[in-house]
Scaffold this motif. Structure first.
Motif, PDB file in Angstrom:
ATOM      1  N   GLY A  32       0.813  -1.213   0.000  1.00 56.11           N
ATOM      2  CA  GLY A  32       0.000   0.000   0.000  1.00 56.11           C
ATOM      3  C   GLY A  32       0.843   1.258   0.000  1.00 56.11           C
ATOM      4  O   GLY A  32       0.546   2.224  -0.708  1.00 56.11           O
ATOM      5  N   THR A  33       1.903   1.254   0.783  1.00 54.46           N
ATOM      6  CA  THR A  33       2.790   2.422   0.843  1.00 54.46           C
ATOM      7  C   THR A  33       3.488   2.635  -0.492  1.00 54.46           C
ATOM      8  O   THR A  33       3.554   3.765  -0.999  1.00 54.46           O
ATOM      9  CB  THR A  33       3.825   2.254   1.970  1.00 54.46           C
ATOM     10  N   ILE A  34       4.000   1.570  -1.077  1.00 54.51           N
ATOM     11  CA  ILE A  34       4.684   1.678  -2.377  1.00 54.51           C
ATOM     12  C   ILE A  34       3.696   2.166  -3.436  1.00 54.51           C
ATOM     13  O   ILE A  34       3.996   3.062  -4.224  1.00 54.51           O
ATOM     14  CB  ILE A  34       5.302   0.325  -2.795  1.00 54.51           C
ATOM     15  N   ALA A  35       2.490   1.601  -3.450  1.00 50.66           N
ATOM     16  CA  ALA A  35       1.487   2.014  -4.446  1.00 50.66           C
ATOM     17  C   ALA A  35       1.124   3.485  -4.290  1.00 50.66           C
ATOM     18  O   ALA A  35       0.888   4.176  -5.274  1.00 50.66           O
ATOM     19  CB  ALA A  35       0.241   1.139  -4.314  1.00 50.66           C
ATOM     20  N   LYS A  36       1.077   3.959  -3.063  1.00 50.39           N
ATOM     21  CA  LYS A  36       0.689   5.336  -2.812  1.00 50.39           C
ATOM     22  C   LYS A  36       1.795   6.321  -3.203  1.00 50.39           C
ATOM     23  O   LYS A  36       1.501   7.409  -3.705  1.00 50.39           O
ATOM     24  CB  LYS A  36       0.341   5.513  -1.329  1.00 50.39           C
ATOM     25  N   LEU A  37       3.056   5.943  -3.021  1.00 49.55           N
ATOM     26  CA  LEU A  37       4.150   6.898  -3.179  1.00 49.55           C
ATOM     27  C   LEU A  37       4.990   6.745  -4.449  1.00 49.55           C
ATOM     28  O   LEU A  37       5.714   7.661  -4.812  1.00 49.55           O
ATOM     29  CB  LEU A  37       5.079   6.810  -1.957  1.00 49.55           C
ATOM     30  N   ALA A  38       4.905   5.621  -5.123  1.00 48.72           N
ATOM     31  CA  ALA A  38       5.765   5.372  -6.283  1.00 48.72           C
ATOM     32  C   ALA A  38       5.381   6.239  -7.475  1.00 48.72           C
ATOM     33  O   ALA A  38       4.198   6.505  -7.714  1.00 48.72           O
ATOM     34  CB  ALA A  38       5.707   3.908  -6.682  1.00 48.72           C
ATOM     35  N   LYS A  39       6.381   6.633  -8.237  1.00 51.30           N
ATOM     36  CA  LYS A  39       6.139   7.340  -9.493  1.00 51.30           C
ATOM     37  C   LYS A  39       5.782   6.340 -10.590  1.00 51.30           C
ATOM     38  O   LYS A  39       5.130   6.687 -11.560  1.00 51.30           O
ATOM     39  CB  LYS A  39       7.382   8.142  -9.885  1.00 51.30           C
TER      40      LYS A  39
END
Length: 138
Positions: free
Chosen positions: A123-130
């Motif tokens: 969830g964190t990666i999906a929210k913050l990744a470009k």
């Protein structure tokens, strides 16, 4: 559409990554692009290697075996961290940018009550990744 896939892997839990590994391999074959397997380790001895160099060697062997198994172009990106658990998400996001990944495919658990207190890595990666992120549930 995509040019490079990054797949975060935990070498200590390879058996729990089959869905994301298979998904990334299928996408790599479809788009004829490479997969880079990224792993994070600490400087202290761990399950996946006693030293960062040993961890890097194990990650390279894992990537090579995935390339042969799935018939894809595969590479690896070892990430050394002083506190892998605390820095995991930030270091994976940084790695995706460093290697030029425009698609991240990662395994995740089905959400549960703990996710209200501790955010999931997926969830964190999906929210913050470009990059585009595909979270594959086990």
């Amino acid at each position: 559409m995509f040019s490079k896939i990054m797949v975060p892997v935990d070498l200590a839990h390879q058996g729990k990554l089959t869905r994301s590994l298979d998904c990334a391999a299928e996408l790599a074959r479809h788009f004829d692009i490479p997969v880079i397997y990224a792993g994070v380790t600490g400087t202290a001895p761990g399950v996946s290697g006693h030293t960062p160099e040993e961890f890097t060697r194990h990650l390279a062997e894992f990537a090579a075996s995935q390339g042969v198994r799935a018939k894809i172009s595969a590479g690896h990106h070892a990430i050394i961290s002083h506190d892998p658990r605390a820095e995991l998400d930030a270091r994976l996001l940084q790695a995706a940018e460093e290697i030029g990944a425009d698609l991240i495919v990662m395994e995740a658990h089905v959400p549960n009550v703990l996710d209200h207190f501790l955010p999931s890595d997926g969830g964190t990666i999906a929210k913050l990744a470009k990059a585009t992120v595909m979270v594959v549930r086990d």
